[in-house]
Design a protein around this motif. Sequence first.
Motif, PDB file in Angstrom:
ATOM      1  N   TRP A  53       0.922  -1.500  -0.157  1.00 31.20           N
ATOM      2  CA  TRP A  53      -0.532  -0.214  -0.174  1.00 31.20           C
ATOM      3  C   TRP A  53       0.692   1.179   0.410  1.00 31.20           C
ATOM      4  CZ3 TRP A  53      -1.151  -3.907   3.314  1.00 31.20           C
ATOM      5  CH2 TRP A  53      -2.696  -4.554   3.173  1.00 31.20           C
ATOM      6  N   LEU A  54       1.502   1.611  -1.150  1.00 32.56           N
ATOM      7  CA  LEU A  54       2.332   2.789  -1.720  1.00 32.56           C
ATOM      8  C   LEU A  54       2.187   4.451  -1.304  1.00 32.56           C
ATOM      9  CD1 LEU A  54       3.980   1.465  -4.527  1.00 32.56           C
ATOM     10  CD2 LEU A  54       4.319   0.977  -2.264  1.00 32.56           C
ATOM     11  N   ASP A  55       0.543   4.711  -1.474  1.00 37.47           N
ATOM     12  CA  ASP A  55      -0.171   5.937  -1.794  1.00 37.47           C
ATOM     13  C   ASP A  55      -1.471   5.627  -0.582  1.00 37.47           C
ATOM     14  OD1 ASP A  55       1.422   6.598  -3.691  1.00 37.47           O
ATOM     15  OD2 ASP A  55       0.270   6.140  -4.908  1.00 37.47           O
ATOM     16  N   GLY A  56      -0.944   5.002   0.909  1.00 37.21           N
ATOM     17  CA  GLY A  56      -1.811   5.299   1.850  1.00 37.21           C
ATOM     18  C   GLY A  56      -3.031   4.552   1.812  1.00 37.21           C
ATOM     19  N   THR A  57      -2.465   3.564   3.241  1.00 34.13           N
ATOM     20  CA  THR A  57      -3.264   2.090   3.446  1.00 34.13           C
ATOM     21  C   THR A  57      -4.327   2.397   3.886  1.00 34.13           C
ATOM     22  OG1 THR A  57      -1.457   1.478   4.351  1.00 34.13           O
ATOM     23  CG2 THR A  57      -3.131   0.524   4.672  1.00 34.13           C
ATOM     24  N   PRO A  58      -5.936   1.648   2.878  1.00 38.83           N
ATOM     25  CA  PRO A  58      -7.440   2.268   3.635  1.00 38.83           C
ATOM     26  C   PRO A  58      -6.955   1.525   5.318  1.00 38.83           C
ATOM     27  CG  PRO A  58      -6.350   0.707   1.628  1.00 38.83           C
ATOM     28  CD  PRO A  58      -6.080   0.674   2.160  1.00 38.83           C
ATOM     29  N   GLU A  59      -7.542   2.403   6.014  1.00 40.92           N
ATOM     30  CA  GLU A  59      -7.751   2.044   7.524  1.00 40.92           C
ATOM     31  C   GLU A  59      -7.510   0.728   8.352  1.00 40.92           C
ATOM     32  OE1 GLU A  59      -6.902   2.789  11.258  1.00 40.92           O
ATOM     33  OE2 GLU A  59      -6.391   4.449  10.106  1.00 40.92           O
ATOM     34  N   TYR A  60      -8.630   0.236   7.231  1.00 36.97           N
ATOM     35  CA  TYR A  60      -8.869  -1.101   8.792  1.00 36.97           C
ATOM     36  C   TYR A  60      -8.145  -2.508   7.166  1.00 36.97           C
ATOM     37  CZ  TYR A  60     -10.929  -2.439   3.136  1.00 36.97           C
ATOM     38  OH  TYR A  60     -11.074  -2.222   1.493  1.00 36.97           O
ATOM     39  N   ALA A  61      -7.239  -1.985   6.373  1.00 35.23           N
ATOM     40  CA  ALA A  61      -5.981  -3.077   6.225  1.00 35.23           C
ATOM     41  C   ALA A  61      -5.050  -3.280   7.200  1.00 35.23           C
ATOM     42  CB  ALA A  61      -5.485  -2.088   4.843  1.00 35.23           C
ATOM     43  N   LYS A  62      -4.870  -2.231   7.612  1.00 39.95           N
ATOM     44  CA  LYS A  62      -3.970  -2.747   8.989  1.00 39.95           C
ATOM     45  C   LYS A  62      -4.278  -3.419   9.733  1.00 39.95           C
ATOM     46  CE  LYS A  62      -3.265   2.377   9.091  1.00 39.95           C
ATOM     47  NZ  LYS A  62      -3.491   3.162   9.786  1.00 39.95           N
ATOM     48  N   TRP A  63      -5.912  -3.602  10.364  1.00 40.56           N
ATOM     49  CA  TRP A  63      -6.620  -4.395  11.283  1.00 40.56           C
ATOM     50  C   TRP A  63      -6.199  -5.574  10.671  1.00 40.56           C
ATOM     51  CZ3 TRP A  63      -6.322  -1.895  15.872  1.00 40.56           C
ATOM     52  CH2 TRP A  63      -5.919  -0.766  15.499  1.00 40.56           C
ATOM     53  N   GLN A  64      -6.438  -6.097   9.014  1.00 43.00           N
ATOM     54  CA  GLN A  64      -6.977  -6.826   8.528  1.00 43.00           C
ATOM     55  C   GLN A  64      -4.935  -7.841   8.521  1.00 43.00           C
ATOM     56  OE1 GLN A  64      -8.876  -8.746   7.721  1.00 43.00           O
ATOM     57  NE2 GLN A  64     -10.771  -6.982   8.457  1.00 43.00           N
TER      58      GLN A  64
END
Length: 124
Positions: free
Chosen positions: A83-94
């Motif tokens: 995720w180079l240009d910003g990670t969707p917030e929930y992706a960190k949790w997943q």
Amino acid sequence: MGVRLTGADKLNNFIDSGRFRSRIEAAMREAMSAGLGAQNNRIKTSGTTKSGRAGRVKTGEMLGNTDMRVTKSEHIIRGDAGWLDGTPEYAKWQEYGFNHWISNEFIEGMNSLGEGLDVAASVF
């Protein structure tokens, strides 16, 4: 103890010719592409017991925001994938795992970045 290196002038000529850098850049692109493919495959196939789905694709946002790039400067060729240009917030949790806010059940992380790194390193 000493080491004698023969043929160094041929090696220097090869490096200075630009062929070496172009081969390294091509190898880096191949490695990042393979790593990105592995990450995306993990997102598509790493389900959770809570959702009952085979993967973690619901809206496509997490999968659609992955990318790769290779940049170079005078002495560095760098590859990035994920995720180079910003990670969707929930992706960190997943990605790393979390306790579900309603059931308090632990949802195991998918480790897609780790999988991508392992594949990229083996290709490079």
